[in-house]
Motif scaffolding. Structure first.
Motif, PDB file in Angstrom:
ATOM      1  N   GLN A 187       4.174 -50.267 -60.542  1.00 55.20           N
ATOM      2  CA  GLN A 187       4.224 -49.373 -61.704  1.00 55.20           C
ATOM      3  C   GLN A 187       2.884 -49.347 -62.442  1.00 55.20           C
ATOM      4  OE1 GLN A 187       6.491 -47.306 -62.492  1.00 55.20           O
ATOM      5  NE2 GLN A 187       8.562 -48.070 -62.184  1.00 55.20           N
ATOM      6  N   VAL A 188       2.268 -50.515 -62.597  1.00 58.24           N
ATOM      7  CA  VAL A 188       0.963 -50.584 -63.283  1.00 58.24           C
ATOM      8  C   VAL A 188      -0.090 -49.841 -62.483  1.00 58.24           C
ATOM      9  CG1 VAL A 188      -0.883 -52.137 -64.023  1.00 58.24           C
ATOM     10  CG2 VAL A 188       1.492 -52.713 -64.511  1.00 58.24           C
ATOM     11  N   ALA A 189      -0.060 -50.004 -61.172  1.00 59.11           N
ATOM     12  CA  ALA A 189      -1.021 -49.288 -60.324  1.00 59.11           C
ATOM     13  C   ALA A 189      -0.859 -47.783 -60.484  1.00 59.11           C
ATOM     14  CB  ALA A 189      -0.826 -49.700 -58.862  1.00 59.11           C
ATOM     15  N   ALA A 207       5.319 -56.215 -72.597  1.00 59.31           N
ATOM     16  CA  ALA A 207       4.979 -55.959 -73.992  1.00 59.31           C
ATOM     17  C   ALA A 207       3.600 -55.320 -74.092  1.00 59.31           C
ATOM     18  CB  ALA A 207       5.018 -57.256 -74.799  1.00 59.31           C
ATOM     19  N   VAL A 208       2.702 -55.698 -73.202  1.00 59.91           N
ATOM     20  CA  VAL A 208       1.361 -55.109 -73.185  1.00 59.91           C
ATOM     21  C   VAL A 208       1.427 -53.680 -72.649  1.00 59.91           C
ATOM     22  CG1 VAL A 208      -0.962 -55.280 -72.199  1.00 59.91           C
ATOM     23  CG2 VAL A 208       0.245 -57.353 -72.945  1.00 59.91           C
ATOM     24  N   LEU A 209       2.070 -53.497 -71.503  1.00 57.63           N
ATOM     25  CA  LEU A 209       2.219 -52.169 -70.899  1.00 57.63           C
ATOM     26  C   LEU A 209       3.602 -52.095 -70.273  1.00 57.63           C
ATOM     27  CD1 LEU A 209       0.862 -49.442 -70.158  1.00 57.63           C
ATOM     28  CD2 LEU A 209       0.250 -50.496 -67.972  1.00 57.63           C
ATOM     29  N   PHE A 210       4.469 -51.332 -70.906  1.00 56.72           N
ATOM     30  CA  PHE A 210       5.847 -51.280 -70.421  1.00 56.72           C
ATOM     31  C   PHE A 210       6.041 -50.154 -69.422  1.00 56.72           C
ATOM     32  CE2 PHE A 210      10.132 -49.644 -70.347  1.00 56.72           C
ATOM     33  CZ  PHE A 210      10.861 -50.807 -70.099  1.00 56.72           C
ATOM     34  N   ARG A 211       6.572 -50.549 -68.256  1.00 57.26           N
ATOM     35  CA  ARG A 211       7.139 -49.612 -67.298  1.00 57.26           C
ATOM     36  C   ARG A 211       8.415 -50.245 -66.781  1.00 57.26           C
ATOM     37  NH1 ARG A 211       7.349 -45.257 -67.077  1.00 57.26           N
ATOM     38  NH2 ARG A 211       7.219 -44.809 -64.870  1.00 57.26           N
ATOM     39  N   PRO A 212       9.451 -49.456 -66.536  1.00 54.55           N
ATOM     40  CA  PRO A 212      10.714 -50.047 -66.081  1.00 54.55           C
ATOM     41  C   PRO A 212      10.532 -50.757 -64.740  1.00 54.55           C
ATOM     42  CG  PRO A 212      10.741 -47.640 -65.873  1.00 54.55           C
ATOM     43  CD  PRO A 212       9.522 -47.990 -66.662  1.00 54.55           C
TER      44      PRO A 212
END
Length: 471
Positions: free
Chosen positions: A320-322, A305-310
């Motif tokens: 994905q966040v990296a 919800a804060v940062l969406f990546r599949p």
């Protein structure tokens, strides 16, 4: 109206009425614009922003309770029990203040007033559960990470109340506050748009009457120019254009303040709140091994919800966040989905995704990059903590969790500091938009009446000599 003096008086009256109509329409529309700016800048806008603090305060209360339970008898872990208890009291005070603001904003709405009261009552019930859990754990002399069974059960009850009742109500109050601000803004903009048409029409009529008056005098008295009437016509045109420009400018300032300032700041405040609850799931993961898998899955859901990546699991999400932090200011994923392709990348979404980037001025986008870097660091710390727990080093995992939550230099604290700087940027845009709009409108509090009087004096100066010829 067969005599020249009678016609002069009639045209004079028509000119005065036309100018008066312009003054009334302009004054009314400027007043509506000022009211809209006042509501957004000093009433509903700040109150709506304050209501977003309610969800954050409630999330932080439960996070501090979980941390204190996890510490057990070691009161010096992380920032220490005393600091956690002080943080809890600060969040409780913020929740009270946010509830007062929400009550003020929703006054007259029976349903929302009931929700505000329900949250207030529920906080008292939660505090009883949390207090009993801490007391039972202390009486049991529980070691760090080995929460007493009765204490854990009481904490579960309080946390369940918080997450299934209080926090959803708080979140909805924030959304409803945003809806109130949006409705007020849209209604005000529509009223000003109608007023602009009224001002423009009144100005055209006034200029037309004055121009016709000038043509009549030119034909009747064989004089090419009547300087005072020409000046009155020019002044009327300037007043009309000036008011329209001021209204358009203030409307743009108000929209900028709301969309690039308030809306963006509120969205990012929600990101802080959700992340606060997300990192508290780390403590719940460690203090409640029976439900560890559930808390890990909830952590992932809140993180997306804060940062969406599949991503199907945390390991994939970490990668994905990296990638997002590394690629910024470009964001992975096109956000475009081909027809029939359900596997297409939806883009980088969530509170810190594309919407957050679009809301910033280009010169400010570096700040979002700092937030994403801090968020990536937080995920790295989470991976390390879970790795220690998976390796059987429970003590090391607890230490890692306490380091993440450290109030001075923990990974979560660094993330919130970076996010606060970004929120402050939007807050500054909000204040700048309101100040600019108020400044462009304030001058007309004296300029409009002064300009109207000047036009009327010029009309009198232009007509009086002609009437004097018939005495």
């Amino acid at each position: 109206m067969r005599t020249t003096p009678a016609r002069l008086w009639l045209l004079t009256a028509a000119a005065v009425v036309a100018v008066g109509g312009l003054a009334v329409s302009a004054g009314s529309t400027l007043g509506q614009a000022r009211d809209g700016m006042e509501v957004l800048g000093h009433d509903a806008g700040p109150q709506a922003m304050a209501t977003t603090e309610l969800y954050l305060a409630l999330a932080d209360m439960d996070a501090q309770t979980a941390d204190v339970l996890l510490m057990g008898t070691d009161h010096e872990l992380g920032s220490g029990r005393e600091a956690a208890e002080e943080r809890y009291e600060e969040s409780r005070a913020r929740a009270n203040e946010a509830l007062l603001q929400a009550a003020s904003l929703t006054e007259g709405d029976t349903v929302e007033e009931v929700n505000v009261q329900a949250v207030l009552d529920g906080i008292g019930e939660y505090e009883r559960a949390a207090g009993e859990a801490l007391l039972l754990n202390d009486e049991a002399g529980a070691a760090p990470g080995e929460v007493d069974g009765d204490a854990l059960e009481r904490y579960r009850e309080g946390s369940h109340l918080m997450h299934t009742d209080l926090m959803p109500k708080a979140f909805n109050l924030g959304l409803d506050s945003s809806a109130i601000v949006r409705a007020n803004h849209e209604d005000g903009q529509e009223a000003v748009a109608l007023g602009l048409a009224w001002v423009g029409g009144s100005g055209v009529i006034a200029v037309g009457v004055l121009a016709g008056f000038q043509l009549y005098l030119r034909g009747r008295f064989r004089r090419r120019l009547n300087a005072p009437l020409i000046a009155a016509t020019a002044a009327t045109a300037v007043l009309t254009v000036g008011v329209i420009v001021a209204l358009n400018g203030s409307g743009n300032d108000q929209s900028r303040a709301k969309e690039e300032g308030l809306d963006a700041a509120m969205a990012l405040s929600r990101a802080t709140a959700v992340a606060t609850d997300m990192q508290a799931d780390q403590s719940r993961f460690l203090l409640d091994p029976e439900h560890a898998d559930h808390h890990q899955q909830v952590y992932l859901e809140r993180a997306q919800a804060v940062l969406f990546r599949p991503a199907s699991d945390l390991e994939e999400y970490y990668e994905q966040v990296a990638e997002v932090a590394e690629d910024y200011p470009d964001l992975p994923g096109s956000g475009e989905q081909a027809d029939g392709d359900e596997d297409a990348d939806p883009g980088t979404l969530g509170y810190l995704g594309e919407d957050a980037r679009q809301a910033l001025l280009p010169a400010e986008r570096e700040t979002l990059g700092e937030v994403l870097t801090a968020y990536d660091t937080l995920q790295d710390a989470d991976r390390d903590m879970r790795g220690l727990d998976a390796d059987g080093d429970r003590s090391g995992a607890i230490d890692a969790r306490m380091d993440i939550a450290h109030h001075e230099d923990g990974a979560f604290t660094e993330y919130t500091y970076a996010l606060d700087r970004l929120i402050d940027l939007h807050g500054a845009q909000f204040e700048a938009g309101i100040e600019s709009g108020e400044r462009s409108l304030s001058v007309w509090t004296w300029l409009l009446p002064a300009g109207t009087v000047l036009v009327l004096v010029l009309i009198a100066a232009g007509v009086r000599p002609r009437l004097a010829e018939y005495r």
